[in-house]
Scaffold this active site. Sequence first.
Site, PDB file in Angstrom:
ATOM      1  N   TYR A  18      -6.380   7.152  -1.033  1.00 53.24           N
ATOM      2  CA  TYR A  18      -7.229   8.214  -1.566  1.00 53.24           C
ATOM      3  C   TYR A  18      -7.687   9.023  -0.377  1.00 53.24           C
ATOM      4  O   TYR A  18      -8.329   8.496   0.528  1.00 53.24           O
ATOM      5  CB  TYR A  18      -8.393   7.528  -2.268  1.00 53.24           C
ATOM      6  CG  TYR A  18      -9.451   8.367  -2.913  1.00 53.24           C
ATOM      7  CD1 TYR A  18      -9.305   8.792  -4.224  1.00 53.24           C
ATOM      8  CD2 TYR A  18     -10.625   8.674  -2.238  1.00 53.24           C
ATOM      9  CE1 TYR A  18     -10.308   9.511  -4.855  1.00 53.24           C
ATOM     10  CE2 TYR A  18     -11.634   9.399  -2.856  1.00 53.24           C
ATOM     11  CZ  TYR A  18     -11.470   9.811  -4.164  1.00 53.24           C
ATOM     12  OH  TYR A  18     -12.458  10.525  -4.786  1.00 53.24           O
TER      13      TYR A  18
ATOM     14  N   GLU B  65       0.847  -1.193   0.000  1.00 57.00           N
ATOM     15  CA  GLU B  65       0.000   0.000   0.000  1.00 57.00           C
ATOM     16  C   GLU B  65       0.881   1.241   0.000  1.00 57.00           C
ATOM     17  O   GLU B  65       1.833   1.346   0.781  1.00 57.00           O
ATOM     18  CB  GLU B  65      -0.906   0.032   1.235  1.00 57.00           C
ATOM     19  CG  GLU B  65      -1.735   1.315   1.349  1.00 57.00           C
ATOM     20  CD  GLU B  65      -2.499   1.411   2.650  1.00 57.00           C
ATOM     21  OE1 GLU B  65      -3.421   0.591   2.823  1.00 57.00           O
ATOM     22  OE2 GLU B  65      -2.163   2.273   3.489  1.00 57.00           O
TER      23      GLU B  65
ATOM     24  N   ASP C 125     -19.423  -7.038  12.967  1.00 55.50           N
ATOM     25  CA  ASP C 125     -18.311  -6.940  12.023  1.00 55.50           C
ATOM     26  C   ASP C 125     -18.389  -8.045  10.970  1.00 55.50           C
ATOM     27  O   ASP C 125     -18.173  -7.800   9.778  1.00 55.50           O
ATOM     28  CB  ASP C 125     -16.979  -7.035  12.768  1.00 55.50           C
ATOM     29  CG  ASP C 125     -16.688  -5.793  13.599  1.00 55.50           C
ATOM     30  OD1 ASP C 125     -16.844  -4.682  13.075  1.00 55.50           O
ATOM     31  OD2 ASP C 125     -16.296  -5.952  14.769  1.00 55.50           O
TER      32      ASP C 125
ATOM     33  N   HIS D   2     -14.478  -2.824  14.111  1.00 58.50           N
ATOM     34  CA  HIS D   2     -14.552  -1.451  13.606  1.00 58.50           C
ATOM     35  C   HIS D   2     -14.831  -0.525  14.793  1.00 58.50           C
ATOM     36  O   HIS D   2     -15.549  -0.898  15.727  1.00 58.50           O
ATOM     37  CB  HIS D   2     -15.672  -1.340  12.573  1.00 58.50           C
ATOM     38  CG  HIS D   2     -15.719  -0.019  11.878  1.00 58.50           C
ATOM     39  ND1 HIS D   2     -16.311   1.096  12.441  1.00 58.50           N
ATOM     40  CD2 HIS D   2     -15.251   0.372  10.662  1.00 58.50           C
ATOM     41  CE1 HIS D   2     -16.205   2.116  11.602  1.00 58.50           C
ATOM     42  NE2 HIS D   2     -15.564   1.711  10.520  1.00 58.50           N
TER      43      HIS D   2
ATOM     44  N   ALA E  54      -9.317  11.709   2.419  1.00 59.05           N
ATOM     45  CA  ALA E  54     -10.688  11.968   2.847  1.00 59.05           C
ATOM     46  C   ALA E  54     -11.353  12.977   1.911  1.00 59.05           C
ATOM     47  O   ALA E  54     -10.771  13.993   1.557  1.00 59.05           O
ATOM     48  CB  ALA E  54     -10.693  12.506   4.276  1.00 59.05           C
TER      49      ALA E  54
ATOM     50  N   ARG F  98     -16.065   3.066   2.905  1.00 59.38           N
ATOM     51  CA  ARG F  98     -16.970   4.165   3.211  1.00 59.38           C
ATOM     52  C   ARG F  98     -16.184   5.450   3.381  1.00 59.38           C
ATOM     53  O   ARG F  98     -16.579   6.512   2.929  1.00 59.38           O
ATOM     54  CB  ARG F  98     -17.757   3.865   4.495  1.00 59.38           C
ATOM     55  CG  ARG F  98     -18.932   4.808   4.699  1.00 59.38           C
ATOM     56  CD  ARG F  98     -19.269   5.013   6.165  1.00 59.38           C
ATOM     57  NE  ARG F  98     -18.230   5.770   6.867  1.00 59.38           N
ATOM     58  CZ  ARG F  98     -18.343   6.185   8.121  1.00 59.38           C
ATOM     59  NH1 ARG F  98     -19.414   5.865   8.825  1.00 59.38           N
ATOM     60  NH2 ARG F  98     -17.371   6.867   8.697  1.00 59.38           N
ATOM     61  N   GLY F  99     -15.039   5.361   4.028  1.00 57.59           N
ATOM     62  CA  GLY F  99     -14.148   6.503   4.152  1.00 57.59           C
ATOM     63  C   GLY F  99     -14.210   7.168   5.509  1.00 57.59           C
ATOM     64  O   GLY F  99     -15.198   7.060   6.241  1.00 57.59           O
TER      65      GLY F  99
ATOM     66  N   ALA G  99     -19.965   0.899   2.578  1.00 57.82           N
ATOM     67  CA  ALA G  99     -19.076   0.439   1.514  1.00 57.82           C
ATOM     68  C   ALA G  99     -19.793  -0.532   0.580  1.00 57.82           C
ATOM     69  O   ALA G  99     -19.467  -0.603  -0.613  1.00 57.82           O
ATOM     70  CB  ALA G  99     -17.847  -0.228   2.124  1.00 57.82           C
TER      71      ALA G  99
END
Length: 325
Positions: free
Chosen positions: A59, A27, A194, A185, A61, A117-118, A137
């Site tokens: 990417y 990543e 989850d 989460h 926010a 979802r971010g 998501a």
Amino acid sequence: MAGHEIGDAPVDSGMPAADPQRGFSFELYPPRTPASEQSFRVAVAELVATGPDFISVTYGANGSSRGVSLAVLQDLIQNTTVPAMAHFTAVGSSLAEASALVKDFLDAGVTRFLALRGDPPEGVAESELVLGDFGSASELVQLIHRVQAEREPFVAHEVPGFPGAKRLGTRRKVTIAVAAFPNGHPNSRSRTQDIDTLLAKEAAGANLAITQLFFHADDYLAFVDEARTAGVTMPILPGIMAVLSEKGLHRVLELTGEAMPVDLLEQLRAADDPAQAGIAHAAQLARDVLAGGAPSIHLCTFNRSDAPLAVLAQAGLLTPKEITA
């Protein structure tokens, strides 16, 4: 990206060769300043030279690094043979905006996505978050498949022996990865929730999961066992990062919400070289999850090549090239 291209690493780069029996991926995040671009390109060339399964590009926010992310992805696609995966977030986006952006990525040649979802933009609390047209998501997973189907409903293949003849075939499939949370989460009420969320993502069309960072193999292995029992069938890749200092550990915990791994903290404090202690811890973690059945590992690099490659070498996933006289 201008100047030196990611794929310009020499054929014999001097980097260790990958073990073809075990997989790994990386990543990256887009370089944030012009001054960081050169070191970023060097790091990426060294990571590419090891032959990873794919490289994902984050990417920011609310799409704050959208243009730079796309530039990095295009460079990987055009100048290397390593598949590129686009992180794609839904927070604050309208359906039209998200659809247009998915099409931009597809037009650039991206066929792998990590649908998230971010997180809220900096300075915005979770309670103040405006989700736009996407509440999860899973909805973004469905959108990516729908945009791809509309953009390319089928493909036409040449028919051998019949010049000019075409036959219709199924469209290219996209890989859509989603996040998984071995230790829960931050907004989840239970492990069951989850797992149910991960099942919903797979039902929506996700075909790969990548976990949040964790620090003990049992966290990942127990989560995968429960997910399989519940019916999750897609591969679940463990997300691993070498933490190189006590300060770095506190920063990672701040970003992820994970609990303090006391054993790692003590190792970092006791070591003459904390970076080497962190690399050794990550390498052992990689060995343990692979021994427990993980299909491969996904390494967060923080745009460095030295630490991730050291982890892979110590974990036995890279083999040193022969030194000849």
